[in-house]
Design a protein around this motif. Sequence first.
Motif, PDB file in Angstrom:
ATOM      1  N   VAL A  39      11.712 -50.626 -41.165  1.00 21.30           N
ATOM      2  CA  VAL A  39      12.842 -50.330 -42.059  1.00 21.30           C
ATOM      3  C   VAL A  39      12.671 -50.986 -43.425  1.00 21.30           C
ATOM      4  O   VAL A  39      13.337 -50.588 -44.383  1.00 21.30           O
ATOM      5  N   ARG A  40      11.770 -51.949 -43.529  1.00 25.14           N
ATOM      6  CA  ARG A  40      11.530 -52.609 -44.816  1.00 25.14           C
ATOM      7  C   ARG A  40      10.393 -51.974 -45.615  1.00 25.14           C
ATOM      8  O   ARG A  40      10.106 -52.411 -46.729  1.00 25.14           O
ATOM      9  N   LEU A  41       9.770 -50.941 -45.060  1.00 25.68           N
ATOM     10  CA  LEU A  41       8.672 -50.260 -45.742  1.00 25.68           C
ATOM     11  C   LEU A  41       9.169 -49.020 -46.473  1.00 25.68           C
ATOM     12  O   LEU A  41      10.200 -48.455 -46.126  1.00 25.68           O
ATOM     13  N   ARG A  42       8.395 -48.598 -47.447  1.00 28.45           N
ATOM     14  CA  ARG A  42       8.726 -47.373 -48.173  1.00 28.45           C
ATOM     15  C   ARG A  42       8.595 -46.164 -47.259  1.00 28.45           C
ATOM     16  O   ARG A  42       7.725 -46.127 -46.397  1.00 28.45           O
ATOM     17  N   PRO A  43       9.442 -45.163 -47.478  1.00 33.99           N
ATOM     18  CA  PRO A  43       9.353 -43.946 -46.661  1.00 33.99           C
ATOM     19  C   PRO A  43       7.994 -43.261 -46.789  1.00 33.99           C
ATOM     20  O   PRO A  43       7.409 -43.202 -47.866  1.00 33.99           O
ATOM     21  N   SER A  44       7.509 -42.788 -45.659  1.00 33.56           N
ATOM     22  CA  SER A  44       6.286 -41.992 -45.601  1.00 33.56           C
ATOM     23  C   SER A  44       6.296 -41.272 -44.266  1.00 33.56           C
ATOM     24  O   SER A  44       7.039 -41.640 -43.351  1.00 33.56           O
ATOM     25  N   ALA A  45       5.470 -40.279 -44.128  1.00 33.69           N
ATOM     26  CA  ALA A  45       5.403 -39.541 -42.863  1.00 33.69           C
ATOM     27  C   ALA A  45       4.962 -40.462 -41.726  1.00 33.69           C
ATOM     28  O   ALA A  45       5.509 -40.395 -40.620  1.00 33.69           O
ATOM     29  N   GLN A  46       4.000 -41.326 -41.985  1.00 35.23           N
ATOM     30  CA  GLN A  46       3.514 -42.237 -40.946  1.00 35.23           C
ATOM     31  C   GLN A  46       4.597 -43.237 -40.544  1.00 35.23           C
ATOM     32  O   GLN A  46       4.803 -43.504 -39.364  1.00 35.23           O
ATOM     33  N   ARG A  47       5.298 -43.783 -41.527  1.00 33.47           N
ATOM     34  CA  ARG A  47       6.388 -44.714 -41.224  1.00 33.47           C
ATOM     35  C   ARG A  47       7.469 -44.016 -40.402  1.00 33.47           C
ATOM     36  O   ARG A  47       7.968 -44.552 -39.421  1.00 33.47           O
ATOM     37  N   ASP A  48       7.821 -42.789 -40.792  1.00 36.99           N
ATOM     38  CA  ASP A  48       8.856 -42.058 -40.065  1.00 36.99           C
ATOM     39  C   ASP A  48       8.435 -41.751 -38.629  1.00 36.99           C
ATOM     40  O   ASP A  48       9.251 -41.807 -37.713  1.00 36.99           O
ATOM     41  N   ALA A  49       7.169 -41.448 -38.422  1.00 39.28           N
ATOM     42  CA  ALA A  49       6.677 -41.202 -37.061  1.00 39.28           C
ATOM     43  C   ALA A  49       6.787 -42.470 -36.212  1.00 39.28           C
ATOM     44  O   ALA A  49       7.203 -42.417 -35.049  1.00 39.28           O
ATOM     45  N   LEU A  50       6.449 -43.613 -36.799  1.00 41.24           N
ATOM     46  CA  LEU A  50       6.558 -44.875 -36.069  1.00 41.24           C
ATOM     47  C   LEU A  50       8.022 -45.244 -35.826  1.00 41.24           C
ATOM     48  O   LEU A  50       8.380 -45.739 -34.751  1.00 41.24           O
TER      49      LEU A  50
END
Length: 106
Positions: A39-50
């Motif tokens: 939740v502290r990282l910038r949005p991205s497809a990989q972050r959203d998948a995790l």
Amino acid sequence: MKPSLSAAADALSAAEQAYTAGHPGRARPQLEAALDQLVRLRPSAQRDALLARAHLGLHVLTRLSGQAGRSEQHLRWGVSYARTAGDGAVRTQAQQLWNNWRREQL
């Protein structure tokens, strides 16, 4: 500790291994640690998948512990992130969990 996708992915893998080995109590802190980093990282497809994987895992664990409200919230967040991530495997998992949950509601 600075949040990173790799650290979050490692925590998710550790959670999945613990759950598969029959230790759901060990899985939950790992999932929460991954969620905290993601939740502290910038949005991205990989972050959203995790994020989807973390929320879906927490849905399963909170459902097992009888926390229906929290379980539903994690499911809804997991499905939402799975849709934005565009990861086919995560979307399939989210849809299966959603369908199972809907059947239980009838």
